[in-house]
Design a protein around this motif. Sequence first.
Motif, PDB file in Angstrom:
ATOM      1  N   THR A  44       0.849  -1.182   0.000  1.00  0.00           N
ATOM      2  CA  THR A  44       0.000   0.000   0.000  1.00  0.00           C
ATOM      3  C   THR A  44       0.883   1.230   0.000  1.00  0.00           C
ATOM      4  OG1 THR A  44      -1.737  -1.164   1.215  1.00  0.00           O
ATOM      5  CG2 THR A  44      -1.841   1.237   1.221  1.00  0.00           C
TER       6      THR A  44
ATOM      7  N   HIS B  48      -2.741  11.343  -5.259  1.00  0.00           N
ATOM      8  CA  HIS B  48      -3.729  10.475  -5.916  1.00  0.00           C
ATOM      9  C   HIS B  48      -3.342   8.993  -5.830  1.00  0.00           C
ATOM     10  CE1 HIS B  48      -0.999  10.622  -9.356  1.00  0.00           C
ATOM     11  NE2 HIS B  48      -1.626   9.575  -9.820  1.00  0.00           N
ATOM     12  N   LEU B  49      -2.096   8.703  -5.444  1.00  0.00           N
ATOM     13  CA  LEU B  49      -1.676   7.313  -5.246  1.00  0.00           C
ATOM     14  C   LEU B  49      -1.902   6.851  -3.804  1.00  0.00           C
ATOM     15  CD1 LEU B  49       1.739   7.331  -7.174  1.00  0.00           C
ATOM     16  CD2 LEU B  49      -0.485   6.509  -7.992  1.00  0.00           C
ATOM     17  N   ASP B  50      -2.177   7.803  -2.909  1.00  0.00           N
ATOM     18  CA  ASP B  50      -2.302   7.500  -1.483  1.00  0.00           C
ATOM     19  C   ASP B  50      -3.381   6.448  -1.220  1.00  0.00           C
ATOM     20  OD1 ASP B  50      -1.314   8.354   1.213  1.00  0.00           O
ATOM     21  OD2 ASP B  50      -3.469   8.700   1.507  1.00  0.00           O
TER      22      ASP B  50
ATOM     23  N   ARG C  54      -3.514   3.495  -2.388  1.00  0.00           N
ATOM     24  CA  ARG C  54      -3.646   2.543  -3.497  1.00  0.00           C
ATOM     25  C   ARG C  54      -2.762   1.320  -3.246  1.00  0.00           C
ATOM     26  NH1 ARG C  54      -2.340   4.029  -9.748  1.00  0.00           N
ATOM     27  NH2 ARG C  54      -2.305   1.887 -10.469  1.00  0.00           N
ATOM     28  N   ASP C  55      -3.282   0.147  -3.585  1.00  0.00           N
ATOM     29  CA  ASP C  55      -2.539  -1.100  -3.420  1.00  0.00           C
ATOM     30  C   ASP C  55      -1.849  -1.482  -4.724  1.00  0.00           C
ATOM     31  OD1 ASP C  55      -3.211  -1.612  -0.721  1.00  0.00           O
ATOM     32  OD2 ASP C  55      -5.166  -2.361  -1.349  1.00  0.00           O
ATOM     33  N   PHE C  56      -0.636  -2.001  -4.599  1.00  0.00           N
ATOM     34  CA  PHE C  56       0.156  -2.472  -5.724  1.00  0.00           C
ATOM     35  C   PHE C  56       0.617  -3.890  -5.437  1.00  0.00           C
ATOM     36  CE2 PHE C  56       0.478   2.107  -5.704  1.00  0.00           C
ATOM     37  CZ  PHE C  56       0.317   2.433  -7.029  1.00  0.00           C
TER      38      PHE C  56
ATOM     39  N   ALA D 130       4.654   0.120  -7.556  1.00  0.00           N
ATOM     40  CA  ALA D 130       4.355   1.408  -6.917  1.00  0.00           C
ATOM     41  C   ALA D 130       5.374   2.458  -7.336  1.00  0.00           C
ATOM     42  CB  ALA D 130       4.340   1.250  -5.401  1.00  0.00           C
TER      43      ALA D 130
END
Length: 63
Positions: free
Chosen positions: A25, A35-37, A39-41, A47
């Motif tokens: 995360t 905007h990536l905060d 978000r799961d990779f 990421a």
Amino acid sequence: MSKAYIIEVHNRTAGIVAGNERGFTFFSSDRAFDHLDGRDFRTAREAERAARAVLGGRQTSTH
């Protein structure tokens, strides 16, 4: 044991990624990457690529 990595883009700390059961995360530390905060990779590298794309795809490093 959890894994966490700092993501840097152009000598800016974009954020950190913390390992979990889904992968990693992203937690933003610079407004440009907000905007990536949360978000799961799948991987920390994925990421990193997403953060790099925010600032035009230039080279980054994952620590």
